[in-house]
Design a protein around this motif. Structure first.
Motif, PDB file in Angstrom:
ATOM      1  N   GLY A 230       0.856  -1.180   0.000  1.00 50.27           N
ATOM      2  CA  GLY A 230       0.000   0.000   0.000  1.00 50.27           C
ATOM      3  C   GLY A 230       0.886   1.221   0.000  1.00 50.27           C
ATOM      4  N   GLU A 272       0.280   1.432   7.218  1.00 50.53           N
ATOM      5  CA  GLU A 272       0.172   1.260   5.776  1.00 50.53           C
ATOM      6  C   GLU A 272      -1.279   1.511   5.380  1.00 50.53           C
ATOM      7  N   LEU A 274      -4.330   1.128   2.868  1.00 49.48           N
ATOM      8  CA  LEU A 274      -4.814   0.224   1.824  1.00 49.48           C
ATOM      9  C   LEU A 274      -6.298   0.494   1.645  1.00 49.48           C
ATOM     10  N   PHE A 284      -2.719  -3.009  -4.637  1.00 45.69           N
ATOM     11  CA  PHE A 284      -2.288  -1.635  -4.845  1.00 45.69           C
ATOM     12  C   PHE A 284      -3.107  -0.957  -5.937  1.00 45.69           C
ATOM     13  N   LEU A 287      -6.129   0.575  -4.493  1.00 41.24           N
ATOM     14  CA  LEU A 287      -5.786   1.784  -3.748  1.00 41.24           C
ATOM     15  C   LEU A 287      -5.534   2.947  -4.709  1.00 41.24           C
TER      16      LEU A 287
END
Ligand code: ZN
Lengths: 526, 333
Positions: A230, A272, A274, A284, A287
């Protein structure tokens, strides 16, 4: 603005850090508020907004200049702002320019269409170095060989205090720093930042050296956590509100109002960021859809709600646990976690392991998560939380990159120093009808010597040319390394690679033996 | 005209223009090393260019020199007349004009249109074919007036009086042009030069130029070197960063060249002050000149040929690149 442009040039062309700091100090002493504060922010990289989009620069120049001549100029200079600054067709510098602060506030006040006209008007009345300064300032791309640290050291020297004094203040203040200058000049008390929601510099990890360092790691001395794919964030909150910062201290709260709303604590945490997809942690790519949105819609936030995996805590109420060893900070963190909204925050698990062989197995496991987990974080149990990248405290151990053999399809010249070589490569895999489907582009991963060899090969195997893009005979195989892949509708092959680079040039391998698109599909679904 | 390995060859005249290998008959446009090589048989050039070649090489290098003053005509082959016109590049620089069978070709060599008191200004010669250089042929190159750059230098000398301003210049042309421009700006201090610049500067003096007081750095005693603080020293570009410059008090490296418009080039040289001073035509002058000659055909010898070719074609001129080898643009002087 004229004085600011000159300052940038003076710093840019000066070689020694000391001399640069002296030049900046002189400028700060001679220049009034708020201009000097904006200049300081521009150099230290603390401006919070672009004055205009980089694309606008391109739009303006294409309206004013032959396309091919622009392309040739850009290829040669290697940098957009400088190319535009030099090739801008009107060259009638005005006697005076508006002040730096006036320019900044004008841009902020104006609407989209007005901005375009205003930028063109300013460029018309400037010299090439002034145009360069404005374009760099406006898109926050100033790189003049002076670090934020050096800027702070300059301030510390002017005031006659130690660097950490300035560093503590710095994140609590905002451009144009008028209270800071008032204090430096002895006209006011030191600014009070106790209630400000500030960013604290983060602690970073070193890549682990598998030969020398791995053997020393054991479950006795270290903990291991997943390294999620992330982005690293920090949340700073108190009763007055909450702010979400990126690793570099950029405030990204506006993109994640759903997360900010869920914050109901008085603490600073490290974790992190996310998103969740159908209740599970997303990749990812998911995100990314949130990161791109300045103002996300309700629907998007419902579909991809933000989530933070928390690893560390830098402040809890009045209490600053940063000097404590990791294991004791973990106790503080666990106590903190008992009070948060569980849909939005989860605690980063400590993975069970005893030896480095166990770690190796865990890393294998990470590799089988598609691109959800990038590898492992390994942290010394006794490590305090220290800003920067202290040695031997935290390690990251990324899983091995994925590899595929792909065929070179197109090449393009590089920029700047590489403008005389074909140095950008597009490559593809064999598709269902035995045609090549492009899967990505890479510009690095090879030595200068290999670059020359590739350039020679490309010149000898040219096919058609499409503008700057040179098609080549489909004969050369690259072993391409990449960190992950996502399905993508924008690519003809249906996939986009993450961080692709050339790992080897397979001069020996016949193109027919390169990988097929199914091989990539298999890696993605793994 | 033909492009041969030796260089540009004019068939009816049986002569090469600026050949980079020894040939029997050469027309040399000017004294820069990439145009004036030694070892030719007959050399047609201006008297100044021949003097420069004599200074750079041995006397014997130009034994077969035929001195042609500007506009002096000579029939160099049956029906082929050669004469030289000023090119404004450096002292003695010339365009070669060849008249044959009622048509004309002008080979401009290197040239510029900006003012330069060290040489005769460029002259537009109407022609059918114009052969041009393209060293700075991109819209990003606009050379400012030299007075502007000298001003920049003198401002720096005033603000940093402890630093010895060390300027990298080419030995032939740039050095002397800068010295004269400093004098024109009213700078009266002694100028100091690196040994490699002495011989050619003396030659310019013999040919009638006055640079005021100047001295060779090597002539100063060790103890006197500190007197160079706040002074201006000229040296070849290669000496900017080598051991030689460390003997000077707090040298501030300055580079004077047309390339200094590009930031990365300045950084490459590790220059702390960039003077954009060029002895070549800039983008606008390259186009303006090609148009003013009235040429229907323009041939481009060296430099950024693609851009110039494109821009001239847009103006209805038949332009083509000759792809002359042996001219390294980075060293173009
Ligand atoms: Zn020349």
């Amino acid at each position: 603005m004229r004085r600011f442009a000159q300052l940038l040039d003076d710093i840019y062309f000066t070689n020694s850090t000391r001399a640069k700091e002296k030049i900046l100090a002189t400028y700060l002493a001679e220049t009034p508020d708020p201009d000097r504060g904006w200049a300081l922010a521009a150099i230290a990289g603390t401006l919070k907004f672009d004055l205009f989009k980089r694309n606008l620069t391109k739009t303006l120049i294409t309206e004013r200049m032959d396309e091919e001549l622009f392309a040739l100029s850009y290829d040669y200079v290697g940098e957009l702002s400088e190319t535009v600054a030099l090739a801008w067709p009107v060259n009638t510098p005005a006697d005076t320019l508006p002040a730096l602060s006036e320019i900044i506030s004008s841009f902020q006040r104006k609407g989209k269409t007005e901005i375009q006209a205003y930028l063109a008007e300013l460029l018309d009345m400037m010299t090439p170095p002034e145009r360069w300064a404005l374009l760099k300032l406006g898109t926050r791309g100033l790189r003049i060989g002076m670090s934020a640290r050096s800027v702070k050291r300059t301030l510390a020297n002017v005031k006659g205090v130690d660097l950490p004094v300035i560093e503590e203040l710095w994140h609590g203040l905002e451009p144009p720093y008028e209270t800071l200058f008032a204090w430096i000049e002895g006209r006011a008390e030191m600014p009070d930042i106790s209630q400000a929601l500030v960013f604290s510099p983060v602690m970073l990890a070193h890549p682990i050296d598998e030969d020398s360092e791995l053997a020393r790691i054991s479950g006795e001395t270290h903990v291991a956590e997943w390294k999620w794919d992330g982005i690293r964030i920090q949340i700073s909150a108190n009763s007055s509100g909450a702010r979400l910062f990126s690793r570099t201290g950029d405030d990204i709260s506006h993109s994640f109002p759903d997360l900010i709303e869920a914050v109901d604590f008085d603490a600073v945490i490290d974790g992190e960021l996310l998103v969740k997809v159908d209740g599970a942690i997303g990749a990812f790519n998911d995100l990314q859809q949130r990161l791109n949105k300045k103002k996300p819609s309700k629907a998007l936030m419902a579909e991809l709600p933000a989530h933070v995996i928390v690893y560390d805590i830098l402040r809890l109420g009045e209490n600053d646990p940063r000097a404590l060893p990791l294991t004791e900070r973990r106790d503080v963190l666990q106590a903190f976690m008992s009070d948060v909204v569980l849909e939005r925050f989860s605690l980063s698990d400590f993975l069970e392991f005893e030896t480095s062989d166990d770690l190796r197995a865990l890393r294998e496991q990470a590799a089988s998560t598609g691109s959800l987990i990038e590898g492992l974080m390994i942290k010394d149990k006794s490590s305090p939380y220290v800003a920067g990248r202290p040695k031997h405290h935290w390690y990251k151990w990324k899983r091995d990159p994925m590899l595929l053999d792909a065929v070179l399809m197109y090449a393009q010249r590089g920029h700047g120093k590489r403008s005389s070589y074909f140095s950008d490569y597009t490559f593809g895999l064999w598709g269902p009808e035995d045609q090549l489907l492009p899967i990505g582009k890479a510009y690095f991963g090879f030595t200068d010597e290999e670059l020359k060899q590739l350039d020679r090969w490309i010149r000898a195997h040219k096919l058609q040319r499409f503008g700057p893009v040179q098609e080549v005979e489909k004969e050369l195989v690259f072993e391409v390394a990449f960190d992950g892949a996502q399905e993508s509708k924008r690519h003809k092959s249906g996939y986009a690679l993450r961080f692709p680079r050339i790992s080897r040039i397979r001069w020996d391998k016949p193109a027919e033996e390169a990988d097929r698109i199914e091989a990539l599909a298999a890696l993605v679904s793994a | 005209m033909e492009v041969r390995p030796e260089g540009l060859y004019c068939v009816p005249a049986d002569a090469f223009v600026d050949p980079h290998r020894p040939v029997a008959r050469a027309i040399v446009t000017h004294g820069h090393a990439d145009h004036a090589r030694s070892g030719h048989g007959t050399v047609f050039a201006t008297p100044e260019t021949l003097s420069i070649m004599r200074t750079r090489y041995a006397e014997a290098a130009v034994a077969g020199g035929v001195a042609l003053a500007y506009h002096q005509k000579v029939e160099i082959a049956d029906g082929v007349t050669l004469w030289l016109a000023p090119a404004g590049h450096i002292l003695g620089s010339a365009q070669a004009v060849l008249d044959y069978g009622g048509s004309r070709i002008v080979i401009s060599g290197d040239y510029k249109r900006h003012s330069d008191p060290t040489c005769t200004p460029f002259e537009v010669v109407p022609t059918d074919v114009f052969v041009t250089e393209a060293t700075f042929a991109l819209p990003v190159f606009t050379h400012p007036p030299i007075a502007h750059e000298i001003d920049k230098l003198l401002r720096s000398v005033r603000t940093l009086p402890d630093r010895c301003h060390l300027i990298g210049v080419y030995a032939l042309g740039k050095c002397q042009r800068l010295m004269l421009a400093l004098r024109e700006a009213g700078y009266e201090e002694t100028l100091y030069v690196h040994g490699a610049l002495v011989k050619l500067t003396q030659l310019y003096e013999e040919l009638g130029h006055d640079f005021g007081r100047w001295e060779q750095v090597a002539d100063l005693a060790q103890g006197e070197r500190d007197a160079l603080r706040g002074k201006i020293v000229l040296c070849p570009p290669s000496a900017l960063a080598d051991r030689w410059s460390r003997r000077l008090p707090e040298p501030l490296p300055v580079m004077a060249s047309g390339w200094m418009q590009i930031r990365a080039r300045v950084r490459q040289r590790r220059a702390e002050l960039a003077l954009i001073v060029s002895d070549h035509a800039d983008w606008n002058d390259l186009i303006r000149t090609a148009v003013e000659t009235g040429a229907s055909d323009v041939w481009i010898t060296h430099g950024r040929v693609e851009a110039l070719e494109h821009a001239l074609k847009q103006r209805g001129i038949r332009a083509k690149a000759l792809n002359l080898i042996g001219r390294d643009e980075e060293d173009a002087q």
